[in-house]
Design an enzyme around this catalytic site. Structure first.
Site, PDB file in Angstrom:
ATOM      1  N   ALA A  72      38.271  32.737  40.325  1.00  0.00           N
ATOM      2  CA  ALA A  72      37.558  32.814  39.053  1.00  0.00           C
ATOM      3  C   ALA A  72      37.460  31.453  38.374  1.00  0.00           C
ATOM      4  O   ALA A  72      36.479  31.178  37.677  1.00  0.00           O
ATOM      5  CB  ALA A  72      38.248  33.814  38.131  1.00  0.00           C
ATOM      6  N   THR A  73      38.455  30.598  38.552  1.00  0.00           N
ATOM      7  CA  THR A  73      38.395  29.277  37.924  1.00  0.00           C
ATOM      8  C   THR A  73      37.180  28.500  38.421  1.00  0.00           C
ATOM      9  O   THR A  73      36.437  27.904  37.629  1.00  0.00           O
ATOM     10  CB  THR A  73      39.686  28.490  38.195  1.00  0.00           C
ATOM     11  OG1 THR A  73      40.774  29.130  37.526  1.00  0.00           O
ATOM     12  CG2 THR A  73      39.582  27.064  37.684  1.00  0.00           C
ATOM     13  N   GLN A 167      40.061  40.365  34.072  1.00  0.00           N
ATOM     14  CA  GLN A 167      40.998  41.441  33.761  1.00  0.00           C
ATOM     15  C   GLN A 167      40.297  42.789  33.574  1.00  0.00           C
ATOM     16  O   GLN A 167      40.960  43.816  33.505  1.00  0.00           O
ATOM     17  CB  GLN A 167      41.782  41.094  32.493  1.00  0.00           C
ATOM     18  CG  GLN A 167      42.617  39.839  32.580  1.00  0.00           C
ATOM     19  CD  GLN A 167      43.813  39.969  33.510  1.00  0.00           C
ATOM     20  OE1 GLN A 167      44.281  41.073  33.787  1.00  0.00           O
ATOM     21  NE2 GLN A 167      44.312  38.843  33.995  1.00  0.00           N
ATOM     22  N   SER A 184      37.872  37.886  40.019  1.00  0.00           N
ATOM     23  CA  SER A 184      38.846  37.357  40.978  1.00  0.00           C
ATOM     24  C   SER A 184      39.423  38.485  41.809  1.00  0.00           C
ATOM     25  O   SER A 184      39.759  39.547  41.283  1.00  0.00           O
ATOM     26  CB  SER A 184      39.969  36.634  40.230  1.00  0.00           C
ATOM     27  OG  SER A 184      40.963  36.181  41.120  1.00  0.00           O
ATOM     28  N   HIS A 186      42.351  38.664  43.475  1.00  0.00           N
ATOM     29  CA  HIS A 186      43.788  38.959  43.426  1.00  0.00           C
ATOM     30  C   HIS A 186      44.208  39.673  42.142  1.00  0.00           C
ATOM     31  O   HIS A 186      45.372  40.057  41.997  1.00  0.00           O
ATOM     32  CB  HIS A 186      44.620  37.688  43.658  1.00  0.00           C
ATOM     33  CG  HIS A 186      44.737  36.764  42.493  1.00  0.00           C
ATOM     34  ND1 HIS A 186      45.827  36.741  41.663  1.00  0.00           N
ATOM     35  CD2 HIS A 186      43.902  35.808  42.041  1.00  0.00           C
ATOM     36  CE1 HIS A 186      45.670  35.804  40.743  1.00  0.00           C
ATOM     37  NE2 HIS A 186      44.505  35.222  40.943  1.00  0.00           N
ATOM     38  N   THR A 222      32.542  26.680  54.223  1.00  0.00           N
ATOM     39  CA  THR A 222      32.642  27.805  55.146  1.00  0.00           C
ATOM     40  C   THR A 222      33.400  28.956  54.503  1.00  0.00           C
ATOM     41  O   THR A 222      34.535  28.785  54.045  1.00  0.00           O
ATOM     42  CB  THR A 222      33.365  27.379  56.438  1.00  0.00           C
ATOM     43  OG1 THR A 222      32.649  26.300  57.033  1.00  0.00           O
ATOM     44  CG2 THR A 222      33.462  28.529  57.415  1.00  0.00           C
ATOM     45  N   CYS A 304      49.467  30.981  33.771  1.00  0.00           N
ATOM     46  CA  CYS A 304      48.880  29.643  33.896  1.00  0.00           C
ATOM     47  C   CYS A 304      49.493  28.657  32.919  1.00  0.00           C
ATOM     48  O   CYS A 304      49.383  27.447  33.093  1.00  0.00           O
ATOM     49  CB  CYS A 304      47.376  29.721  33.687  1.00  0.00           C
ATOM     50  SG  CYS A 304      46.561  30.851  34.828  1.00  0.00           S
TER      51      CYS A 304
END
Length: 358
Positions: A72-73, A167, A184, A186, A222, A304
């Site tokens: 996501a970053t 989220q 994201s 994860h 890739t 973070c």
């Protein structure tokens, strides 16, 4: 170990793991092929990527395309920088991936304040802004923003609307009025190392990463069929389990809240995702609490920002003092969290806090 830090990351779902295994890439299989190669193994890998793309797209609004990223970053950086907007407005409680990137693009960016429940004041949106960024569900306090209303206001002023839905994806309905959405894997029981940016049809961005133009010319590099397959399987599972997961999280939230009844809730009690419980207890030494409960995984704030020693910018934006912000903990429940784990964890948290004399 009782794991209560699901805002930081989630365990890999068995279904996602199973989807990844054929593409792990052993020498005795063809699953190692480059999905951008024209031969048969490459085409098979490319097909797996496209299946995953379709699965992820089902979590997002119709009328857009999914670009895979490293997370996501990267997706948020691509949206903010690639949009070409030079005047930005972001909420005060955005993730650092938005705040820091937006500030790099526009040092004078407008910061939209929030009220005591963490809800954004979109009436503060200034004129002339090119891009507005507001997250769907806050990672620290769980507050759900009225993002479609904010998007409509942004569009009325001529701005694009970017939503960090990390989220919220797979848990609540996607932000239908957004122009760009970052998610994201994860955070929805998929693998780390992959995310996606959804871009509404008709919008174009300038690429951040140049090279082979693999992702429709927008993002070079890739792709990993293994990560894509895991992301896709996790997204498909989240889609089918959305109501069941929400009911489970709500039951856990109410039980935890009943046990920790003397603690003060940070954020909204109503406009929130129930998998997030952020509480404070005046005078609490959170560092000592975490040390006393080393066989439990919970957070004093965003993963973070952990270790920075600074009070949470999200809690300060709610109007909390540094003292109250540093007396707060975040409990994050998940799909596989059991009621007995919540009861045990919360009872022990309460006992450890009482042992501090608070």
């Amino acid at each position: 170990m009782i794991y209560l830090d699901h805002q930081a990351t989630t365990p890999l779902a068995p279904e996602a793991r199973a989807a990844m295994m054929p593409w792990l890439g052993g020498a005795d299989t063809s699953g190692f092929a480059n999905p951008h190669s024209p031969h048969r193994p490459g085409r098979a890998a490319a097909a797996a990527v496209e299946v995953a793309r379709e699965q992820v797209a089902l979590l997002l609004p119709p009328g857009g395309r999914v670009t895979f990223t490293s997370g996501a970053t990267e997706a948020l950086n691509l949206a903010i920088v690639g949009s070409g907007a030079r005047k930005l407005a972001v909420s005060a409680i955005e993730h650092a991936a938005v705040l820091d990137t937006a500030r790099a693009v526009d040092p004078a960016m407008a910061v939209l304040p929030v009220d005591g429940e963490g809800l954004v004041d979109d009436a503060a949106l200034p004129p002339g802004v090119g891009l507005v960024a507001v997250m769907q569900v806050n990672n620290e306090i769980g507050t759900i923003q009225p993002v479609d209303r904010i998007a409509a206001r942004a569009h009325h002023t001529g701005a694009l609307f970017l939503c960090d839905a990390v989220q919220g994806a797979g848990r609540i309905a996607a932000p239908a009025e957004a122009d760009m959405i970052a998610i994201s894997a994860h955070k929805i029981y998929g693998p780390k190392g992959i995310g996606a940016l959804w871009l509404r049809d008709g919008l174009d961005l300038a690429p951040l990463i140049r090279g082979g133009r693999q992702e429709g010319g927008l993002r070079s590099g890739t792709l990993s069929p293994m990560l894509c397959a895991g992301f896709g399987a996790a997204a498909a599972l989240a889609q089918t389990r959305m109501a069941e997961d929400a009911s489970h999280h709500t039951a856990l939230w109410h039980r935890a809240r009943a046990i920790l009844s003397r603690w003060t809730l940070n954020g909204s009690a109503d406009a929130r995702w129930p998998g997030n419980l952020n509480l404070r207890l005046p005078g609490l030494d959170v560092g000592r609490l975490m040390s006393d409960l080393r066989d439990m995984a919970f957070s004093a704030g965003s993963a973070c920002a952990s270790g920075s020693g600074r009070p949470s910018h999200v809690l300060r934006a709610l109007g909390l003092s540094d003292h109250d912000a540093k007396s707060s903990i975040r409990l994050g429940f998940g799909r596989y969290t059991e009621l007995r784990e919540i009861e045990d964890a919360c009872a022990r948290i309460e006992a450890a806090a009482a042992a501090q004399g608070v």
